[in-house]
Design a protein around this motif. Sequence first.
Motif, mmCIF file in Angstrom:
data_model
loop_
_atom_site.group_PDB
_atom_site.id
_atom_site.type_symbol
_atom_site.label_atom_id
_atom_site.label_comp_id
_atom_site.label_asym_id
_atom_site.label_seq_id
_atom_site.Cartn_x
_atom_site.Cartn_y
_atom_site.Cartn_z
ATOM 1 N N TRP A 1 0.846 -1.193 0.000
ATOM 2 C CA TRP A 1 0.000 0.000 0.000
ATOM 3 C C TRP A 1 0.880 1.240 0.000
ATOM 4 N N VAL A 2 0.417 2.299 -0.660
ATOM 5 C CA VAL A 2 1.108 3.583 -0.645
ATOM 6 C C VAL A 2 0.065 4.677 -0.510
ATOM 7 N N GLU A 3 0.439 5.740 0.129
ATOM 8 C CA GLU A 3 -0.495 6.838 0.365
ATOM 9 C C GLU A 3 -0.954 7.449 -0.957
ATOM 10 N N SER A 4 -2.210 7.784 -1.041
ATOM 11 C CA SER A 4 -2.801 8.284 -2.280
ATOM 12 C C SER A 4 -2.078 9.525 -2.784
ATOM 13 N N GLY A 5 -1.821 9.549 -4.069
ATOM 14 C CA GLY A 5 -1.244 10.720 -4.731
ATOM 15 C C GLY A 5 0.259 10.786 -4.722
ATOM 16 N N GLN A 6 0.934 9.939 -3.922
ATOM 17 C CA GLN A 6 2.388 10.042 -3.804
ATOM 18 C C GLN A 6 3.109 9.644 -5.094
ATOM 19 N N GLU B 1 18.848 11.954 -11.223
ATOM 20 C CA GLU B 1 20.299 11.864 -11.111
ATOM 21 C C GLU B 1 20.662 11.431 -9.698
ATOM 22 N N GLY B 2 21.825 10.771 -9.591
ATOM 23 C CA GLY B 2 22.293 10.362 -8.271
ATOM 24 C C GLY B 2 21.256 9.525 -7.539
ATOM 25 N N ALA B 3 20.980 9.925 -6.290
ATOM 26 C CA ALA B 3 20.028 9.191 -5.445
ATOM 27 C C ALA B 3 18.652 9.852 -5.431
ATOM 28 N N GLU B 4 18.338 10.647 -6.448
ATOM 29 C CA GLU B 4 17.073 11.386 -6.447
ATOM 30 C C GLU B 4 15.859 10.463 -6.410
ATOM 31 N N LEU B 5 15.891 9.361 -7.165
ATOM 32 C CA LEU B 5 14.735 8.471 -7.178
ATOM 33 C C LEU B 5 14.521 7.846 -5.806
ATOM 34 N N ASP B 6 15.580 7.380 -5.170
ATOM 35 C CA ASP B 6 15.446 6.801 -3.830
ATOM 36 C C ASP B 6 14.926 7.844 -2.845
ATOM 37 N N ALA B 7 15.400 9.079 -2.963
ATOM 38 C CA ALA B 7 14.921 10.144 -2.084
ATOM 39 C C ALA B 7 13.438 10.409 -2.323
ATOM 40 N N ILE C 1 11.464 7.664 -0.596
ATOM 41 C CA ILE C 1 11.439 7.900 0.849
ATOM 42 C C ILE C 1 10.455 9.025 1.172
ATOM 43 N N GLY C 2 10.443 10.054 0.321
ATOM 44 C CA GLY C 2 9.492 11.146 0.516
ATOM 45 C C GLY C 2 8.047 10.714 0.375
ATOM 46 N N ALA C 3 7.824 9.596 -0.330
ATOM 47 C CA ALA C 3 6.470 9.070 -0.489
ATOM 48 C C ALA C 3 6.058 8.208 0.699
ATOM 49 N N GLY C 4 6.915 8.137 1.724
ATOM 50 C CA GLY C 4 6.580 7.388 2.927
ATOM 51 C C GLY C 4 7.116 5.978 2.956
ATOM 52 N N LEU C 5 7.991 5.613 2.024
ATOM 53 C CA LEU C 5 8.572 4.281 1.989
ATOM 54 C C LEU C 5 9.939 4.273 2.664
ATOM 55 N N GLU C 6 10.282 3.159 3.270
ATOM 56 C CA GLU C 6 11.585 3.045 3.913
ATOM 57 C C GLU C 6 12.679 2.932 2.856
ATOM 58 N N LEU D 1 7.461 -1.114 -9.003
ATOM 59 C CA LEU D 1 8.883 -0.868 -8.767
ATOM 60 C C LEU D 1 9.624 -2.137 -9.196
ATOM 61 N N ILE D 2 10.442 -2.009 -10.241
ATOM 62 C CA ILE D 2 11.174 -3.155 -10.793
ATOM 63 C C ILE D 2 12.644 -2.994 -10.443
ATOM 64 N N ASP D 3 13.162 -3.962 -9.703
ATOM 65 C CA ASP D 3 14.572 -3.956 -9.303
ATOM 66 C C ASP D 3 15.299 -5.111 -9.970
ATOM 67 N N ALA D 4 16.536 -4.869 -10.373
ATOM 68 C CA ALA D 4 17.370 -5.903 -10.979
ATOM 69 C C ALA D 4 18.794 -5.735 -10.476
ATOM 70 N N PRO D 5 19.528 -6.827 -10.321
ATOM 71 C CA PRO D 5 20.915 -6.714 -9.856
ATOM 72 C C PRO D 5 21.864 -6.157 -10.913
ATOM 73 N N GLU D 6 21.406 -6.085 -12.171
ATOM 74 C CA GLU D 6 22.218 -5.523 -13.249
ATOM 75 C C GLU D 6 21.367 -4.592 -14.103
ATOM 76 N N PRO D 7 21.965 -3.689 -14.865
ATOM 77 C CA PRO D 7 21.197 -2.648 -15.572
ATOM 78 C C PRO D 7 20.180 -3.211 -16.562
#
Length: 379
Positions: free
Chosen positions: A205-210, A225-231, A234-239, A267-273
């Motif tokens: 679950w994720v908060e509406s609109g995030q 760029e950099g860690a912007e996506l991860d930030a 986190i701003g959307a309430g995810l650890e 959210l799709i994660d892969a160990p390689e690009p």
Amino acid sequence: MQYDEEHAPEEGEEAPSESETFWFHTTAHPPARLGQYILHTLPNEREAHVFGHEPLKLVFATAQVVNLYAAFGLALQVRLRAASFRQPDPDDLPDGESYPFGLGPHDVDPVAAQVLNPYEEAMQDFLEGKCVEIDEERIRHLQRTLDVPLDALTDYVLDIETVPADDPEHGERTIVHSVSFSTGTYPTLAAFVSALHSQNPTHRWVESGQMQIIAAAYPGTTQPEGAELDASLIGAGLEPMPVPQRPKVTVFWEQEGSNAPEPVALLIDAPEPMRRTWTVPTKEIDTTADPESEYWRDRPHVWLDLGEGSETPDVVDELILDPGGQRALVVLAPNMRGERVQIDLIRRALDEVFIDPEGTVDQHFPIFDLTLDRAPWEE
């Protein structure tokens, strides 16, 4: 050496007595470096996560490169140096292939003209549309394909070296070109696709609109760029979520009041690009010059990418990839509950004939294909 050329007389005129003199000298030494004759290599220099069982390729800018060294009594060959010191196993090579790999006249394949010298290109442009048609295939390059399986997760250096043509086994070896690269976990693109496709998605679950807020921050082709996506996550309430060791897909759902949960993102994660580029010779125009001039330079071209499935168009609002290409946030279009969503890994066809034959089209490989009809926690 001296070369004299008398001016040719006009019709009815006597030949003039003056002459022009041109001086040049030959060398007794072969070119020390081969780089100026290399048009393209696969893998690229310092390329990482190379699929170790995919063919290697060398493309030479001129079809005379083999004859050039032969004129000095030398032959060209290829060796691979692994950080593990393990040499290619002769039993793993195709029939008729031996190690070190030869670069003789019978080992290389002709390649049609792709990058021309300035004179030939100017003549081609001049003749275009004229009564003289250019309808023959002109061979201007050579390529060598090496079908040799490499070890996973290993650093390699591919060396092109010269050896005496009359004694290649015992003669002195001189390295004239090197390409360094490293292999990844997966031996082939098909194995990478299989690993991505085999994962069962998790749901959160994720908060509406995030997710829509994140999508608005990276519209169109804008990428973080950099860690912007991860930030942003986190701003959307995810650890904080490190990239996992194995592929992983997470489906995010939001819920307004008593309404049914609505799928909003993957959210799709892969160990390689999942997005990869190759540097390719590309023609560019210098608009600052007067008159404008054209020139060739290596530019990155995407050859592996992530995108909508060919069978489910218009399901993605924004696809946001982190700089390393290992994490992708796929923000879905509105009202996707009950709809089928397919995400593909796409092998992009490149125009260069020494990479993809003429007529090659994009290849789509589904890595996520699911009808998002309900959240797992619904009764």
